[in-house]
Design a protein around this motif. Structure first.
Motif, PDB file in Angstrom:
ATOM      1  N   TYR A 660      -2.474  21.407  40.807  1.00 60.42           N
ATOM      2  CA  TYR A 660      -3.082  21.271  39.617  1.00 60.42           C
ATOM      3  C   TYR A 660      -4.545  21.571  39.704  1.00 60.42           C
ATOM      4  O   TYR A 660      -5.172  22.261  38.566  1.00 60.42           O
ATOM      5  CB  TYR A 660      -2.542  20.142  38.777  1.00 60.42           C
ATOM      6  N   ARG A 661      -5.264  21.124  40.558  1.00 60.91           N
ATOM      7  CA  ARG A 661      -6.651  21.099  40.603  1.00 60.91           C
ATOM      8  C   ARG A 661      -7.044  22.598  40.697  1.00 60.91           C
ATOM      9  O   ARG A 661      -7.898  23.173  39.993  1.00 60.91           O
ATOM     10  CB  ARG A 661      -7.143  20.502  41.726  1.00 60.91           C
ATOM     11  N   VAL A 662      -6.411  23.537  41.636  1.00 56.41           N
ATOM     12  CA  VAL A 662      -6.572  24.773  41.560  1.00 56.41           C
ATOM     13  C   VAL A 662      -6.419  25.433  40.189  1.00 56.41           C
ATOM     14  O   VAL A 662      -7.283  26.197  39.949  1.00 56.41           O
ATOM     15  CB  VAL A 662      -5.749  25.440  42.992  1.00 56.41           C
ATOM     16  N   LEU A 663      -5.309  25.069  39.797  1.00 55.14           N
ATOM     17  CA  LEU A 663      -4.661  26.006  38.456  1.00 55.14           C
ATOM     18  C   LEU A 663      -5.793  25.659  37.428  1.00 55.14           C
ATOM     19  O   LEU A 663      -5.978  26.479  36.493  1.00 55.14           O
ATOM     20  CB  LEU A 663      -3.353  25.996  38.257  1.00 55.14           C
ATOM     21  N   LEU A 664      -6.281  24.355  37.223  1.00 51.72           N
ATOM     22  CA  LEU A 664      -7.087  24.166  35.963  1.00 51.72           C
ATOM     23  C   LEU A 664      -8.371  24.852  36.215  1.00 51.72           C
ATOM     24  O   LEU A 664      -9.249  24.593  35.172  1.00 51.72           O
ATOM     25  CB  LEU A 664      -7.386  22.370  36.213  1.00 51.72           C
ATOM     26  N   THR A 665      -8.998  25.247  37.310  1.00 53.46           N
ATOM     27  CA  THR A 665     -10.163  25.869  37.570  1.00 53.46           C
ATOM     28  C   THR A 665     -10.013  27.432  37.733  1.00 53.46           C
ATOM     29  O   THR A 665     -11.047  27.937  38.364  1.00 53.46           O
ATOM     30  CB  THR A 665     -10.880  25.119  38.503  1.00 53.46           C
ATOM     31  N   ARG A 666      -8.955  27.993  37.291  1.00 53.70           N
ATOM     32  CA  ARG A 666      -8.787  29.334  37.581  1.00 53.70           C
ATOM     33  C   ARG A 666      -9.395  30.349  36.488  1.00 53.70           C
ATOM     34  O   ARG A 666      -9.546  31.400  36.419  1.00 53.70           O
ATOM     35  CB  ARG A 666      -7.197  29.528  37.632  1.00 53.70           C
ATOM     36  N   ALA A 667      -9.701  29.642  35.237  1.00 54.07           N
ATOM     37  CA  ALA A 667      -9.786  30.623  34.173  1.00 54.07           C
ATOM     38  C   ALA A 667     -11.417  30.292  33.851  1.00 54.07           C
ATOM     39  O   ALA A 667     -12.089  29.546  34.032  1.00 54.07           O
ATOM     40  CB  ALA A 667      -9.303  30.102  32.641  1.00 54.07           C
ATOM     41  N   ARG A 668     -12.021  31.680  33.794  1.00 52.70           N
ATOM     42  CA  ARG A 668     -13.437  31.712  33.558  1.00 52.70           C
ATOM     43  C   ARG A 668     -14.082  31.379  32.395  1.00 52.70           C
ATOM     44  O   ARG A 668     -15.217  30.877  32.060  1.00 52.70           O
ATOM     45  CB  ARG A 668     -13.757  33.344  33.839  1.00 52.70           C
ATOM     46  N   LYS A 669     -13.410  31.790  31.236  1.00 47.94           N
ATOM     47  CA  LYS A 669     -14.128  31.674  29.628  1.00 47.94           C
ATOM     48  C   LYS A 669     -13.196  30.795  28.929  1.00 47.94           C
ATOM     49  O   LYS A 669     -13.817  30.135  27.980  1.00 47.94           O
ATOM     50  CB  LYS A 669     -14.155  32.870  28.983  1.00 47.94           C
ATOM     51  N   GLY A 670     -12.003  30.267  29.168  1.00 47.28           N
ATOM     52  CA  GLY A 670     -11.150  29.271  28.601  1.00 47.28           C
ATOM     53  C   GLY A 670      -9.716  28.903  28.911  1.00 47.28           C
ATOM     54  O   GLY A 670      -9.210  30.096  29.464  1.00 47.28           O
ATOM     55  N   LEU A 671      -9.240  28.094  28.363  1.00 48.11           N
ATOM     56  CA  LEU A 671      -7.802  27.646  29.123  1.00 48.11           C
ATOM     57  C   LEU A 671      -7.053  27.013  27.744  1.00 48.11           C
ATOM     58  O   LEU A 671      -7.425  26.088  27.133  1.00 48.11           O
ATOM     59  CB  LEU A 671      -7.995  26.345  30.341  1.00 48.11           C
ATOM     60  N   VAL A 672      -5.931  27.378  27.869  1.00 47.72           N
ATOM     61  CA  VAL A 672      -4.783  26.640  27.105  1.00 47.72           C
ATOM     62  C   VAL A 672      -3.898  25.981  27.997  1.00 47.72           C
ATOM     63  O   VAL A 672      -3.298  26.720  28.828  1.00 47.72           O
ATOM     64  CB  VAL A 672      -4.213  27.733  25.980  1.00 47.72           C
ATOM     65  N   ILE A 673      -3.533  24.735  27.841  1.00 43.05           N
ATOM     66  CA  ILE A 673      -2.568  24.118  28.516  1.00 43.05           C
ATOM     67  C   ILE A 673      -1.354  23.865  27.791  1.00 43.05           C
ATOM     68  O   ILE A 673      -1.529  23.281  26.657  1.00 43.05           O
ATOM     69  CB  ILE A 673      -3.081  22.625  28.920  1.00 43.05           C
TER      70      ILE A 673
END
Length: 713
Positions: A660-673
């Motif tokens: 989850y640490r890796v996946l939470l930091t994969r987006a450069r401009k924005g993230l929707v969970i």
């Protein structure tokens, strides 16, 4: 026949002709180290029978025949190689008839020949003849001439089985009296030619790789790190030392680009041409990352050449990238091919019958400098020893029982084989070990302390933090007298990459339940939105509304996620080619991440980024009463809690958290969970309709994330 680790069978012509077909087949099957498919057995039978007929006129010659030859470090295997009268014949077999002739098959055998001339030391400047045999093809090539690629490689010759002997005869007639090939041609070192190195540099200079790695770090910061590494390399060369650098950096800080830049700058050192015996190589154990980087650079170069109306194939560009970017496993396997096997008394030794000692590099590889990306993912001793004992994952690799080292230890040992100097650069991501048997940084330090005490160690001060080696780096290095700390070895980021630093801090706080997480998110939420939803269609709409032009979107899940099908999400199949399509194809291709149908896992996206991403948070990691609880789906009916205090279970939980640490930091401009609602329906008998998606599996996680101030959509 002497034993070789570079092929499944080789022998002199006279011995091959006197061996029975059954005994040769037995050696091939035995060398394969695993269950061989019946189609492969039939193919070998046909090839053995044909080659016996073809070589009858040459039974008194001193030539050699080689079956299934591995080209060093390239992961490619040639069906048959003939070494005859100073000529290297590369023969590839395809089953077919008079109409079955594919351009891709012709390209394949030509590529093998070009790989040999470019990367195989004892094939450089030697005549190489690629031949494609289509089993029932009725015609045969009549024109024998050198290709446009290289004066020493012929255009591919094509024939059915019945025309092979005549083709070989014609080539020998046209090119008589060539000097004999090296006796130890089979164990030739890997050695890229200057031509391929120059081509790789031209290709890399486009820097299109920045669009793939989403490099955001401030250039001043990366230049300082690169300069520090190059200074260590220069000092090692000047003093005849072996050294290792540990470089840290937050996600998105440009570690991969630093590694590639060091490889290029070290090779050229400000000159137009590569400096002799100064090579460097970028290595990664991350197959999808290597595949995507390679393909991105190759495609960019191919399109630029096409626009200039230059004649070039995409395979040429891939070959050029292959000079600088290699899979770490192929590097490792090439060194394993040189050792005495079985290992005696727990000590690795070079077998002089399996390796060629070079004046510059001894028994080591050609490069002085090796850059290992994601060094924290190197394998533990236990995992590597088990892997080598059984002969690889699929039973078709070299078997090495009683292997005595971790992967980190073996890679240091490999560079230590150089008799002059060497430098290793380890690019390290904190808290990103995500697979069973990944050792973290402690294995590197233990190997240095126990087996390589003379190596100079240069480390980033950040390496002492809790995310690296469980915060034990200082303790592990306490007795090592060769340690130098350098702040320049940490890729710090300033306001130009404000997002990367703040997001990394926030994610760390989120996962560790730090009360300041909410305040940290407020500091960057206007620049980098993170939103919450319980509806995948809403998540898809949010992504599509924000992505502009060629910006890339995608869905991410952990590899332990299991109940995604009800949400119309599928897992991206394993295989590097699938990752290449997912990351590089545009919005018109259904294989693209932008279609928001196939979700990639942490294994496929580590080291790479999207512009906007959706993290689908499944029931494998749940927030309950202020703690994370971890579950693994049994594949049928229920989730099993991953509890227990055994070392293996603790490791499993660490890997799941890191995913989850890796996946939470994969987006450069924005993230929707997206945390699904689950299935709240019950049967008429009052039982849950779907016991694998009970709402309470998700509700706690959603409530916790909402409490951090994330906007709901």
């Amino acid at each position: 026949m002497s034993k070789s680790t570079r092929c499944l069978y080789h022998n002199r012509f006279s011995a091959f002709l006197s061996d029975t077909e059954q005994s040769i087949l037995g050696i091939l099957c035995d060398g394969y180290h695993g269950a061989v498919q019946s189609t492969q057995i039939e193919a070998w039978k046909s090839e053995i029978s044909l080659m016996k007929r073809v070589l009858l006129p040459y039974q008194n010659e001193s030539g050699k025949i080689i079956f299934e030859y591995d080209i060093p470090r390239l992961g490619k295997r040639i069906d048959v190689v003939l070494l005859l009268k100073g000529i290297i014949f590369c023969i590839e077999f395809k089953t077919g008839n008079k109409d079955a002739l594919a351009e891709a098959d012709v390209d394949q055998v030509l590529d093998y020949a070009l790989d040999l001339t470019n990367f195989h030391k004892f094939s450089e400047n030697r005549l190489i003849v690629p031949i494609l045999i289509v089993s029932k093809y009725q015609r045969s090539s009549t024109v024998i001439q050198k290709s446009v690629y290289d004066d020493n490689v012929l255009n591919p010759l094509i024939s059915g089985e019945n025309g092979l002997q005549e083709l070989i005869h014609k080539v020998i007639e046209k090119y008589p009296d060539l000097p004999p090939l090296e006796e130890n041609w089979i164990i030739s070192p890997y050695a890229p030619t200057p031509t391929i190195i120059e081509a790789a540099r031209t290709l890399y200079e486009s820097h299109s790789v920045e669009d793939i790695t989403r490099h955001e770090a401030d250039k001043v910061s990366t230049d300082a790190t690169i300069s520090c590494i190059l200074d260590v390399i220069e000092k090692s060369k000047r003093n005849g030392e072996k050294s290792i650098c540990f470089v840290t950096g937050v996600p998105g800080a440009g570690k991969t680009l630093v590694g590639l830049e060091v490889a290029v700058r070290q090779t050229y050192q400000g000159h137009d041409k590569p400096v002799d015996d100064e090579g460097a190589v970028y290595l990664s154990g991350n197959g999808p990352l290597v595949a995507v980087l390679t393909e991105a650079l190759a495609k960019d170069n191919y399109e630029k050449c096409k626009a200039r109306k230059e004649s070039k194939k995409i395979t040429d560009s891939r070959r050029e990238v292959g000079k600088f970017i290699n899979m770490i496993h192929r590097y490792r396997d090439n060194m394993l091919a040189k050792i005495k096997n079985p290992v005696e008394n727990g000590v690795l030794e070079i077998d002089p019958e399996k390796a060629v000692k070079m004046a510059e590099s001894g028994y080591g590889e050609v490069e002085h400098v090796a850059i290992f990306d994601e060094a924290q993912r190197s394998w533990t001793h236990k995992r590597l020893a088990e892997y080598l004992k059984r002969g690889g994952t699929y039973g078709n690799k070299l078997k090495v029982p009683n292997f005595p080292m971790s992967e980190a230890g073996f890679l240091i040992w490999s560079l230590d084989q150089r008799e002059d100097w060497a430098t290793i650069v380890c690019l390290v991501g904190g808290g990103q070990e995500i697979n069973t048997g990944e050792a973290g940084i402690s294995e590197w330090i233990n190997a240095l302390n126990n087996d390589f005490p003379d190596w100079k160690v240069y480390i980033s001060p950040k390496l002492t933090e809790s995310e690296y080696a469980e915060g034990r780096v200082n303790e592990l290095l306490r007795e090592n007298r060769n340690v130098t700390f350098s702040a320049a070895l940490h890729l710090s980021v300033n306001l130009r990459s404000f997002r990367a630093e703040k997001l990394s801090t926030f994610v760390h706080m989120l996962l560790s339940f730090d009360e300041q997480a909410k305040n940290v998110y407020r500091e960057f939420c206007d620049k980098y939105p993170i939103v919450l939803t319980r509806n995948m269609n809403a998540a898809r709409k949010w992504l599509r509304d924000r992505a502009m032009g060629t910006e890339r979107t995608g869905i991410l899940v952990t590899k332990e996620a299991a109940r995604f099908k009800p949400l119309a999400v599928h897992i991206l199949p394993s295989g590097d080619e699938n990752a290449v399509h997912w990351f590089l194809e545009d919005k018109t291709d259904t294989r693209s991440s932008n279609y928001l149908e196939d979700a990639a896992t942490e294994i496929q996206v580590q080291g790479l980024e999207l512009d906007y991403a959706c993290l689908l948070w499944d029931a494998d990691m749940r927030y309950e009463n202020g703690e994370w609880y971890f579950y693994k789906f049994n594949g049928q009916t229920k989730w099993n809690e991953q509890n227990g205090d055994s070392e293996s279970m603790q490791e499993r939980r660490k890997y799941m958290l890191n995913a989850y640490r890796v996946l939470l930091t994969r987006a450069r401009k924005g993230l929707v969970i997206c945390v699904p609602e689950g299935n709240a329906n019950k049967t008429v008998g009052g039982f849950w309709e779907d016991t694998t998606r009970i709402p309470e599996y998700y509700d706690g996680t959603y409530a916790y994330l909402k409490s951090l101030g994330l906007e709901e959509i």
